[in-house]
Design an enzyme around this catalytic site. Sequence first.
Site, PDB file in Angstrom:
ATOM      1  N   HIS A   1     -13.065 -39.686  -3.689  1.00 11.24           N
ATOM      2  CA  HIS A   1     -13.084 -38.602  -3.614  1.00 11.24           C
ATOM      3  C   HIS A   1     -11.540 -38.689  -3.630  1.00 11.24           C
ATOM      4  O   HIS A   1     -10.534 -38.311  -2.855  1.00 11.24           O
ATOM      5  CB  HIS A   1     -13.173 -38.771  -2.312  1.00 11.24           C
TER       6      HIS A   1
ATOM      7  N   LYS B   1      -7.255 -38.887  -5.294  1.00 11.70           N
ATOM      8  CA  LYS B   1      -6.640 -38.322  -5.489  1.00 11.70           C
ATOM      9  C   LYS B   1      -5.807 -39.277  -6.076  1.00 11.70           C
ATOM     10  O   LYS B   1      -4.251 -39.260  -5.527  1.00 11.70           O
ATOM     11  CB  LYS B   1      -6.327 -37.424  -5.394  1.00 11.70           C
TER      12      LYS B   1
ATOM     13  N   LYS C   1      -4.048 -35.999   5.301  1.00 10.33           N
ATOM     14  CA  LYS C   1      -4.737 -37.285   5.729  1.00 10.33           C
ATOM     15  C   LYS C   1      -3.628 -38.005   5.509  1.00 10.33           C
ATOM     16  O   LYS C   1      -2.929 -38.884   4.850  1.00 10.33           O
ATOM     17  CB  LYS C   1      -5.185 -37.550   4.659  1.00 10.33           C
TER      18      LYS C   1
ATOM     19  N   ASP D   1       2.130 -44.089 -17.579  1.00  7.97           N
ATOM     20  CA  ASP D   1       2.598 -45.203 -18.857  1.00  7.97           C
ATOM     21  C   ASP D   1       2.625 -46.496 -17.865  1.00  7.97           C
ATOM     22  O   ASP D   1       3.291 -46.657 -18.124  1.00  7.97           O
ATOM     23  CB  ASP D   1       3.806 -45.067 -18.587  1.00  7.97           C
TER      24      ASP D   1
ATOM     25  N   ASP E   1       5.067 -45.649  15.485  1.00  5.12           N
ATOM     26  CA  ASP E   1       6.481 -45.628  15.809  1.00  5.12           C
ATOM     27  C   ASP E   1       8.083 -45.156  14.216  1.00  5.12           C
ATOM     28  O   ASP E   1       7.637 -44.350  14.235  1.00  5.12           O
ATOM     29  CB  ASP E   1       6.861 -47.366  16.226  1.00  5.12           C
TER      30      ASP E   1
ATOM     31  N   HIS F   1      -5.682 -29.670   5.421  1.00  6.26           N
ATOM     32  CA  HIS F   1      -6.414 -30.922   4.447  1.00  6.26           C
ATOM     33  C   HIS F   1      -5.679 -31.833   4.106  1.00  6.26           C
ATOM     34  O   HIS F   1      -6.228 -32.852   3.231  1.00  6.26           O
ATOM     35  CB  HIS F   1      -6.232 -29.447   2.839  1.00  6.26           C
TER      36      HIS F   1
END
Length: 421
Positions: A114, A116, A296, A121, A301, A294
Site C-alpha cells: 500500500h 506510495k 493520512k 537519483d 503540539d 483520502h
Amino acid sequence: MNNNHWIGGNRIELLENGEQFFPRVFEAIRQARREAIVETFILFEDKVGLQLHAAMREAAQRGVKVDLMIDGFGSPDLSREFIEGLTSVGVKVRVFDPGARFMGQRLNVFRRMHRKIVVIDGERAFVGGINYSADHLMDFGPKAKQDYAVELTGPIVGEIHQFVLRAIALGGKGAGWFRRRLKLAPPVKQSHEGDAELMFVTRDNRRHTNDIERHYRAAIRSAKERIVIANAYFFPGYRLIKELRRAARRGVDVRLILQGEPDMPIVKTAASMLYHHLLHAGVRIYEYCERPLHGKVALMDDKWSTVGSSNLDPLSLSLNLESNVVVRDAAFNSVLWERMDHLMQHSCKQVQAADLASEWSGWRLVRSFFVFHAMRWYPALLGRLPRHVPRLTPAEATDLATRRDTGLSNPTGGATQTEAA
C-alpha cells in the site's frame, strides 16, 4: 532495515492533492540523471497514469534506470500496450503479489503493498497517500479525493533509497536470500538541505509489524496542547483509542477529521460506531463533507507531525505494507496545522453529542460492547492470517496485461473498489 531513528538536516514540503503532487513528481522523473524508482498501490490507465507512463518512458530512453512497482490487487487492469510501452524501452515493471482471479474476482485482498514512494537519483523522494489516478484531481468531480504527500531532500532520502532497493531485492529473491546475500552500495551522502528532523517509518509483516501505530501512540502520550488527526479510514485498535481519550481528559485539544462523504459507506459507518466513546471523553470530531477524504496525516503540539500511506484501520495497522514520514519541525507543523484548520473551518461539519442522541440508548450500549472488544482483539486475530512473503513478479510474467482481452477488467469501478485495502 528500518532503524526508526531521527535524521536531521532535511527539507520537507507539503503537497496537497494531485494538482501539486503530479506535476512535481513527473518533472522530477523527467529530470532524473541516473535512476527513478516508483512504488504505488494504484496505477490506472487514465490521464494521470498516461502522464506517468510518458515521463518514465522518456527517462528510460535517455538511459535512466527506471523501476516501477505496483500492487497486484490495487492495479489489476493495465493493458498489454501500457505495460509493453514501458518494458520495451527498459523500464522494469514489477507486480507485488499479482494473485489469480476466480470467476473474475480478485482474491489477493490481504497484505497489500500500500506504499506510495518515489526516489529520484537517491537525492529526492516523495512519500504520501496519493495514487496515480485521475480521482486525485479536482476536475474528476464530486468524488475527487482530498489527499497529501511530501517532497523530501536531504539525508533522509538516503535511507528511503536503501529501503526501496531492499524491497526490490527481497521481493525477487525471498527472505532467506535477503539475509544471506543482499549487499547494497552505501547510500549517497546528502548535504544538509534544511532544518527538519525526519524519521522514515514502515510497517511490514515480519520485523516492523506495529511501528507506525507505536509512533502515533507515543506522540499522543507526549502531547500537551493539541492533537489533530486527519485519516480516511479510521477504526484503530483499542490502545490508540485509549490514548486519545486519555489525552482529551488531561486537557489536550484532540480533534479528528474523518470522512463525511466517504468513497465507501461502510467507512463512515465503522468510524461512527466510535463517536459516542470519543465524544464522551472530550474528543472533537469533524466530518469532511466536500468530497471523499483520502489523507493520512497528523500533528501533535507545535513540532511533531506525520504524512504517509497508513490509514488507522485494521488493514493498514495489521496487514498492509505501509510507509510514513514522521517529522520534528515547527515550520512544517505550522503549515500542516493551517491546512487542517482551514478544512475544519470551511469544509467540515463538527459532530455534536446531540446529533447522536436520537439513537436508542440500549442499542448504543450493545454496540459499544462489541466495538470495544473488536478493537481490543483485532490486531491479534488479523496477525494470525498467513504471513507469506509475496514476491515481486515481472509484469510480463503476470496476466495483468491480458485481462482486458478476457473481459475481466473493471476500469471504471477500480478506484472505489481497491483503495479500501
